[in-house]
Scaffold this motif. Sequence first.
Motif, PDB file in Angstrom:
ATOM      1  N   SER A 123       0.839  -1.193   0.000  1.00  0.00           N
ATOM      2  CA  SER A 123       0.000   0.000   0.000  1.00  0.00           C
ATOM      3  C   SER A 123       0.874   1.242   0.000  1.00  0.00           C
ATOM      4  CB  SER A 123      -0.899  -0.009   1.239  1.00  0.00           C
ATOM      5  OG  SER A 123      -0.110   0.032   2.416  1.00  0.00           O
ATOM      6  N   SER A 152       1.092   3.533   2.124  1.00  0.00           N
ATOM      7  CA  SER A 152       1.709   3.832   3.427  1.00  0.00           C
ATOM      8  C   SER A 152       3.044   3.120   3.611  1.00  0.00           C
ATOM      9  CB  SER A 152       0.760   3.455   4.569  1.00  0.00           C
ATOM     10  OG  SER A 152       0.503   2.068   4.578  1.00  0.00           O
ATOM     11  N   THR A 201       6.525   4.999   3.519  1.00  0.00           N
ATOM     12  CA  THR A 201       7.005   5.775   4.666  1.00  0.00           C
ATOM     13  C   THR A 201       8.408   5.309   5.037  1.00  0.00           C
ATOM     14  OG1 THR A 201       4.747   5.993   5.487  1.00  0.00           O
ATOM     15  CG2 THR A 201       6.509   6.381   7.076  1.00  0.00           C
ATOM     16  N   THR A 229      12.365   2.466   3.556  1.00  0.00           N
ATOM     17  CA  THR A 229      10.903   2.485   3.492  1.00  0.00           C
ATOM     18  C   THR A 229      10.346   1.149   3.976  1.00  0.00           C
ATOM     19  OG1 THR A 229      10.771   1.624   1.239  1.00  0.00           O
ATOM     20  CG2 THR A 229      10.930   4.039   1.503  1.00  0.00           C
ATOM     21  N   THR A 231      -4.958  -0.450   1.453  1.00  0.00           N
ATOM     22  CA  THR A 231      -4.608  -1.671   2.200  1.00  0.00           C
ATOM     23  C   THR A 231      -5.869  -2.452   2.512  1.00  0.00           C
ATOM     24  OG1 THR A 231      -2.842  -0.445   3.297  1.00  0.00           O
ATOM     25  CG2 THR A 231      -3.352  -2.613   4.172  1.00  0.00           C
ATOM     26  N   ASP A 290       2.364  -2.749   7.654  1.00  0.00           N
ATOM     27  CA  ASP A 290       2.257  -1.773   8.732  1.00  0.00           C
ATOM     28  C   ASP A 290       0.938  -1.987   9.474  1.00  0.00           C
ATOM     29  OD1 ASP A 290       0.388  -0.676   6.970  1.00  0.00           O
ATOM     30  OD2 ASP A 290       1.585   1.090   6.527  1.00  0.00           O
ATOM     31  N   ILE A 341      -2.097  -1.281   8.872  1.00  0.00           N
ATOM     32  CA  ILE A 341      -3.127  -0.246   8.859  1.00  0.00           C
ATOM     33  C   ILE A 341      -4.259  -0.707   7.951  1.00  0.00           C
ATOM     34  CG2 ILE A 341      -3.618   2.184   8.385  1.00  0.00           C
ATOM     35  CD1 ILE A 341      -0.612   2.723   8.905  1.00  0.00           C
TER      36      ILE A 341
END
Length: 186
Positions: free
Chosen positions: A21, A23, A26, A32, A93, A121, A123
């Motif tokens: 995804s 995110s 990041t 990352t 996600t 992550d 999320i």
Amino acid sequence: YDLIGHEPEGQGPIIIAIDESGSMTTDYGGMTGEVWCKAVMLALLSIARLQKRDLAVIHFSGPDDLRLDLFPKGEATPAQVIACASFFFDGGTVFEPWMGKALELVDGSQFEKADVICVSDGISDVSPEAQAKWMRRRAERGMRAYGVLIGSNQGEALLDEIGDAVFRLDDLRGDLPALEVIFSAV
């Protein structure tokens, strides 16, 4: 004489679900989330090759974003490894499609009693119905499931609910305990 037998654990096939995804772009500790995911995937591919175990990589993102790479006995050409490691959806996600694909793979005899590792992550959310089906089918098919949480603790509860254990990776200096547990189990 007392005989003590040691049953090897975690020698079945490996299914790794990689969160791709947006995110995951990041930065966590200079890398990352995507890089962390791909590093775990490459390490598991190496283990699968050494142990001659089948490995499936499920790339996931949004509801229709699902890609499957299969590596029988952990064998892959350099081009296949590069194609797998460089692929990235960069969408939303959604967990349920990768969970369904993992169950579909486990229904085939090639991936029975698989070790399933989700690197994310976290999320996202999973419906109670999908979670109940996942837990029931995991038990029926002898699956073990692990979560590798990248970056934050925001998704830890979700990964903990659908797996046997969750490990956080966001700092190379502190990843040894997680790696020892995950790689000893697979």
